[in-house]
Design a protein around this motif. Structure first.
Motif, PDB file in Angstrom:
ATOM      1  N   LEU A 175      -0.585  13.772  14.768  1.00  0.00           N
ATOM      2  CA  LEU A 175       0.102  15.045  14.569  1.00  0.00           C
ATOM      3  C   LEU A 175      -0.889  16.125  14.161  1.00  0.00           C
ATOM      4  CD1 LEU A 175       3.329  13.950  12.638  1.00  0.00           C
ATOM      5  CD2 LEU A 175       2.979  14.179  15.111  1.00  0.00           C
ATOM      6  N   SER A 176      -0.855  17.238  14.881  1.00  0.00           N
ATOM      7  CA  SER A 176      -1.683  18.385  14.552  1.00  0.00           C
ATOM      8  C   SER A 176      -0.986  19.244  13.498  1.00  0.00           C
ATOM      9  CB  SER A 176      -1.941  19.228  15.793  1.00  0.00           C
ATOM     10  OG  SER A 176      -0.747  19.900  16.181  1.00  0.00           O
ATOM     11  N   SER A 177      -1.717  20.189  12.939  1.00  0.00           N
ATOM     12  CA  SER A 177      -1.121  21.109  11.970  1.00  0.00           C
ATOM     13  C   SER A 177      -0.021  21.938  12.607  1.00  0.00           C
ATOM     14  CB  SER A 177      -2.202  22.020  11.381  1.00  0.00           C
ATOM     15  OG  SER A 177      -2.859  22.758  12.407  1.00  0.00           O
ATOM     16  N   TYR A 178      -0.159  22.250  13.895  1.00  0.00           N
ATOM     17  CA  TYR A 178       0.877  22.994  14.594  1.00  0.00           C
ATOM     18  C   TYR A 178       2.196  22.211  14.601  1.00  0.00           C
ATOM     19  CZ  TYR A 178      -2.834  25.930  16.693  1.00  0.00           C
ATOM     20  OH  TYR A 178      -3.891  26.779  16.901  1.00  0.00           O
ATOM     21  N   GLN A 179       2.076  20.888  14.721  1.00  0.00           N
ATOM     22  CA  GLN A 179       3.270  20.049  14.805  1.00  0.00           C
ATOM     23  C   GLN A 179       3.897  19.804  13.432  1.00  0.00           C
ATOM     24  OE1 GLN A 179       0.989  17.054  16.951  1.00  0.00           O
ATOM     25  NE2 GLN A 179       2.392  17.218  18.678  1.00  0.00           N
ATOM     26  N   THR A 180       3.062  19.568  12.425  1.00  0.00           N
ATOM     27  CA  THR A 180       3.603  19.279  11.097  1.00  0.00           C
ATOM     28  C   THR A 180       4.160  20.523  10.423  1.00  0.00           C
ATOM     29  OG1 THR A 180       1.415  19.557  10.074  1.00  0.00           O
ATOM     30  CG2 THR A 180       2.056  17.322  10.724  1.00  0.00           C
ATOM     31  N   PHE A 193      -4.099  11.056   6.016  1.00  0.00           N
ATOM     32  CA  PHE A 193      -4.840  12.321   5.977  1.00  0.00           C
ATOM     33  C   PHE A 193      -6.318  11.965   6.079  1.00  0.00           C
ATOM     34  CE2 PHE A 193      -7.228  15.530   3.564  1.00  0.00           C
ATOM     35  CZ  PHE A 193      -6.756  16.716   4.106  1.00  0.00           C
ATOM     36  N   THR A 194      -6.958  12.344   7.189  1.00  0.00           N
ATOM     37  CA  THR A 194      -8.348  11.932   7.394  1.00  0.00           C
ATOM     38  C   THR A 194      -9.325  12.799   6.602  1.00  0.00           C
ATOM     39  OG1 THR A 194      -8.491  13.322   9.390  1.00  0.00           O
ATOM     40  CG2 THR A 194      -7.892  10.992   9.689  1.00  0.00           C
ATOM     41  N   ASN A 195      -9.282  14.111   6.810  1.00  0.00           N
ATOM     42  CA  ASN A 195     -10.247  15.029   6.187  1.00  0.00           C
ATOM     43  C   ASN A 195      -9.800  16.448   6.486  1.00  0.00           C
ATOM     44  OD1 ASN A 195     -11.306  15.649   8.933  1.00  0.00           O
ATOM     45  ND2 ASN A 195     -12.142  13.588   8.789  1.00  0.00           N
ATOM     46  N   LEU A 196     -10.543  17.414   5.977  1.00  0.00           N
ATOM     47  CA  LEU A 196     -10.207  18.815   6.250  1.00  0.00           C
ATOM     48  C   LEU A 196     -11.485  19.621   6.404  1.00  0.00           C
ATOM     49  CD1 LEU A 196      -7.372  20.332   6.342  1.00  0.00           C
ATOM     50  CD2 LEU A 196      -8.179  21.469   4.282  1.00  0.00           C
ATOM     51  N   SER A 197     -11.548  20.399   7.491  1.00  0.00           N
ATOM     52  CA  SER A 197     -12.629  21.356   7.711  1.00  0.00           C
ATOM     53  C   SER A 197     -12.027  22.562   8.418  1.00  0.00           C
ATOM     54  CB  SER A 197     -13.752  20.728   8.553  1.00  0.00           C
ATOM     55  OG  SER A 197     -13.271  20.333   9.824  1.00  0.00           O
ATOM     56  N   PRO A 198     -12.670  23.725   8.344  1.00  0.00           N
ATOM     57  CA  PRO A 198     -12.055  24.951   8.884  1.00  0.00           C
ATOM     58  C   PRO A 198     -11.709  24.834  10.366  1.00  0.00           C
ATOM     59  CG  PRO A 198     -13.948  25.485   7.516  1.00  0.00           C
ATOM     60  CD  PRO A 198     -13.964  23.995   7.695  1.00  0.00           C
ATOM     61  N   ASP A 199     -10.457  25.141  10.694  1.00  0.00           N
ATOM     62  CA  ASP A 199      -9.994  25.124  12.075  1.00  0.00           C
ATOM     63  C   ASP A 199      -8.646  25.847  12.133  1.00  0.00           C
ATOM     64  OD1 ASP A 199     -10.214  24.617  14.740  1.00  0.00           O
ATOM     65  OD2 ASP A 199      -9.923  22.446  14.607  1.00  0.00           O
ATOM     66  N   HIS A 200      -8.355  26.473  13.236  1.00  0.00           N
ATOM     67  CA  HIS A 200      -7.061  27.145  13.437  1.00  0.00           C
ATOM     68  C   HIS A 200      -6.752  28.137  12.311  1.00  0.00           C
ATOM     69  CE1 HIS A 200      -6.678  24.073  16.457  1.00  0.00           C
ATOM     70  NE2 HIS A 200      -6.539  23.122  15.571  1.00  0.00           N
ATOM     71  N   ASP A 348     -19.788  12.856  24.175  1.00  0.00           N
ATOM     72  CA  ASP A 348     -19.040  13.376  23.028  1.00  0.00           C
ATOM     73  C   ASP A 348     -18.603  14.808  23.332  1.00  0.00           C
ATOM     74  OD1 ASP A 348     -18.051  12.912  20.353  1.00  0.00           O
ATOM     75  OD2 ASP A 348     -19.577  14.290  19.617  1.00  0.00           O
ATOM     76  N   SER A 349     -18.055  15.001  24.534  1.00  0.00           N
ATOM     77  CA  SER A 349     -17.674  16.337  24.988  1.00  0.00           C
ATOM     78  C   SER A 349     -16.600  16.967  24.115  1.00  0.00           C
ATOM     79  CB  SER A 349     -17.183  16.281  26.440  1.00  0.00           C
ATOM     80  OG  SER A 349     -16.868  17.561  26.926  1.00  0.00           O
ATOM     81  N   LYS A 350     -15.828  16.144  23.385  1.00  0.00           N
ATOM     82  CA  LYS A 350     -14.775  16.656  22.508  1.00  0.00           C
ATOM     83  C   LYS A 350     -15.350  17.477  21.351  1.00  0.00           C
ATOM     84  CE  LYS A 350     -10.465  16.733  20.902  1.00  0.00           C
ATOM     85  NZ  LYS A 350     -10.626  17.421  19.623  1.00  0.00           N
ATOM     86  N   ALA A 351     -16.660  17.354  21.098  1.00  0.00           N
ATOM     87  CA  ALA A 351     -17.295  18.107  20.002  1.00  0.00           C
ATOM     88  C   ALA A 351     -17.445  19.565  20.419  1.00  0.00           C
ATOM     89  CB  ALA A 351     -18.651  17.505  19.661  1.00  0.00           C
ATOM     90  N   THR A 352     -16.364  20.317  20.270  1.00  0.00           N
ATOM     91  CA  THR A 352     -16.359  21.710  20.693  1.00  0.00           C
ATOM     92  C   THR A 352     -16.712  22.671  19.564  1.00  0.00           C
ATOM     93  OG1 THR A 352     -13.989  21.874  20.221  1.00  0.00           O
ATOM     94  CG2 THR A 352     -14.627  21.254  22.459  1.00  0.00           C
ATOM     95  N   ASN A 353     -17.011  22.146  18.364  1.00  0.00           N
ATOM     96  CA  ASN A 353     -17.422  22.993  17.246  1.00  0.00           C
ATOM     97  C   ASN A 353     -18.566  22.315  16.490  1.00  0.00           C
ATOM     98  OD1 ASN A 353     -16.267  21.126  15.265  1.00  0.00           O
ATOM     99  ND2 ASN A 353     -14.278  21.937  15.857  1.00  0.00           N
ATOM    100  N   VAL A 354     -19.167  23.039  15.571  1.00  0.00           N
ATOM    101  CA  VAL A 354     -20.352  22.508  14.887  1.00  0.00           C
ATOM    102  C   VAL A 354     -20.011  21.343  13.979  1.00  0.00           C
ATOM    103  CG1 VAL A 354     -21.668  24.654  15.027  1.00  0.00           C
ATOM    104  CG2 VAL A 354     -20.172  24.272  13.070  1.00  0.00           C
ATOM    105  N   ASP A 355     -18.818  21.324  13.381  1.00  0.00           N
ATOM    106  CA  ASP A 355     -18.463  20.208  12.497  1.00  0.00           C
ATOM    107  C   ASP A 355     -18.420  18.893  13.262  1.00  0.00           C
ATOM    108  OD1 ASP A 355     -18.111  21.592  10.007  1.00  0.00           O
ATOM    109  OD2 ASP A 355     -16.278  22.451  10.809  1.00  0.00           O
ATOM    110  N   SER A 356     -17.812  18.911  14.437  1.00  0.00           N
ATOM    111  CA  SER A 356     -17.751  17.695  15.247  1.00  0.00           C
ATOM    112  C   SER A 356     -19.126  17.285  15.745  1.00  0.00           C
ATOM    113  CB  SER A 356     -16.809  17.910  16.432  1.00  0.00           C
ATOM    114  OG  SER A 356     -15.504  18.156  15.994  1.00  0.00           O
TER     115      SER A 356
END
Length: 468
Positions: A175-180, A193-200, A348-356
């Motif tokens: 579940l994404s934040s949009y869904q919850t 709850f896995t972790n939290l970093s800036p997104d959306h 690892d193409s899913k890494a679309t930001n620096v955190d990933s």
């Protein structure tokens, strides 16, 4: 399909006709509702009409006035930065606004459950990074252990496209934040709850709103067990809010990198070893270093989360450990595509930001790094502390020149496109090194999405290895 309960004879509007929207429309019809459908996109409307649905322009005044409920797709803003006009109108009129997740939780349990030997359970995973891998890993462990299970939500099937529950089944939902944030019903049996970093940030009006959207799964969902990553302040806060004290084993704290002491139930990974502790005694220990599909500290945290969930569901340590070894990983997420002469190729193409991307750069000792695309604000400057393992960077896409200026002393080559980058990296790589696609950028300058970018990388590597 899971028919929606409580809507028979009612008129329900559906806004947004992507995967979740169409699934919601079908499930609402199956539940006896009269469904009014709309999407701002012409292609989505055409797809709905091809399925036999009749469209109603909900934007025109009078579109939602007669409806008992509005169901909206998760990608459509309902509060920040500004609500969609249809949602704004529904809120003005006091019409309930929900999404497919809320409909799922109000409809999944049925009278058939009275005949089951063991009630089905729902496991929900949220957080910033690692959700998909954790969800898929839990599903894989359950599957190979012989437990009836389904996977859906933000990965796999839409929640209302899932099959009706079976005896002793487990449904695993990402579940994404949009869904919850919007779901009117949230009742997981186990929540992660896995972790939290800036997104959306724009969508949630800041980090506080983003965290609050994630927190709803726990604060309003009231899970029987909560598995909480405590490597960030928000996770520690959440665990503290949920637990009656350190001896409360309804909260399982997990970590990658730190030993957790003084709590009733913990699972943590340090130096490649996963440990489970209960009431001051070690219950299990597993060596993760040889699990090819789970490289690096970030994946070790995913393993801790999956371990904790499966233990709450009654699986034995040996079952979980064996399933780790057979996990193939997810496409485009630290996916090992192939190997030649001691050189591994990782998608690892899913890494679309620096955190990933930072997580991937920390996972391997010697990297030929393919990076670039449609860069985000700040570029890759924040990755400077994580570039020690980069032997050379091969830059592609619109951000290639910008990224080159932020590499410091790291050798680089501006390749422009994937074909050149793969060929040059493979030509120069030595045994023991990894050719890693971890772009730290969006894909839209050259590809329709990150999946297409990863598929291009994979195809070129397989051709290079004679597997195409």
């Amino acid at each position: 399909m899971i028919p929606v309960q409580g809507v028979a004879g009612k008129k329900v509007a559906v806004l947004g006709l992507g995967r979740s929207g169409l699934a919601a429309a079908r499930a609402l019809q199956a539940g006896g509702a009269e469904v009014l459908l709309w999407d701002d996109g012409e292609a989505a409307r055409a797809k709905a009409e091809a399925e036999g649905f009749t469209l109603t322009d909900l934007i025109r005044r009078g579109g939602v006035e007669s409806c008992a409920m509005l169901v909206t797709s998760p990608g459509i803003p309902h509060l920040y930065p500004a609500p969609h006009p249809v949602i704004a109108r529904a809120l003005e009129l006091g019409i309930p606004v929900d999404n497919d997740i809320g409909l799922f939780f109000r409809s999944y349990a049925t009278e058939d459950w009275d005949d089951f030997g063991q009630a089905p359970k729902v496991v929900c995973i949220t957080g910033s990074n690692g959700k998909s891998t954790t969800t898929a890993l839990i599903h894989h462990i359950l599957e190979v252990s012989g437990r009836p299970c389904q996977m859906g939500g933000n990965i796999g099937r839409g929640v209302l496209d899932l099959d009706p529950a079976r005896d002793n089944e487990v449904v695993v939902l990402e579940l994404s934040s949009y869904q919850t944030e919007l779901a009117r019903a949230l009742t997981p049996d186990v929540a992660v709850f896995t972790n939290l970093s800036p997104d959306h940030i724009d969508r949630h009006n800041g980090m506080g709103g983003y965290f609050a959207a994630k927190r709803r799964l726990f604060a309003e969902g009231g899970p029987d067990r909560a598995v909480v990553g405590v490597d960030e302040a928000e996770g520690r806060y959440l665990a503290g809010q949920l637990a009656e004290g350190p001896g409360d084993d309804r909260v399982i704290r997990i970590s990658s990198g730190q030993r957790l002491e003084g709590f009733a139930w913990t699972v943590f990974a340090r130096k490649g070893f996963l440990s489970e502790w209960r009431h001051g005694k070690q219950a299990a220990s597993v060596d993760l270093r040889g699990v090819a599909a789970l490289p690096g500290a970030h994946n070790h945290q995913n393993a801790c989360a999956a371990w904790a969930v499966c233990r709450t569901l009654g699986l034995a340590p040996k079952q979980i450990e064996a399933a780790f070894q057979s996990f193939a990983g997810l496409p485009h997420r630290s996916q090992v595509v192939g190997e030649r002469a001691g050189v591994r190729f990782v998608n690892d193409s899913k890494a679309t930001n620096v955190d990933s991307a930072a997580q991937a750069l920390r996972a391997y000792p010697a990297i030929r790094w393919i990076a670039g695309g449609q860069g985000k604000e700040g570029g890759i400057a924040a990755l400077a502390p994580d570039m020690g393992s980069v032997v050379k960077a091969y830059l592609i896409g619109a951000s290639a020149a910008e990224f080159a200026g932020q590499l410091g002393d790291v050798p680089f080559e501006i390749c422009g496109d994937m074909a050149t980058a793969v060929a040059r990296a493979a030509e120069e790589a030595q045994a023991g090194e990894v050719v890693l696609l971890s772009p730290a950028a969006a894909s839209f300058d050259q590809y329709a999405n990150f999946e297409k970018r990863g598929e291009d990388f994979t195809a070129r590597v397989k051709a290079l290895l004679g597997q195409g």
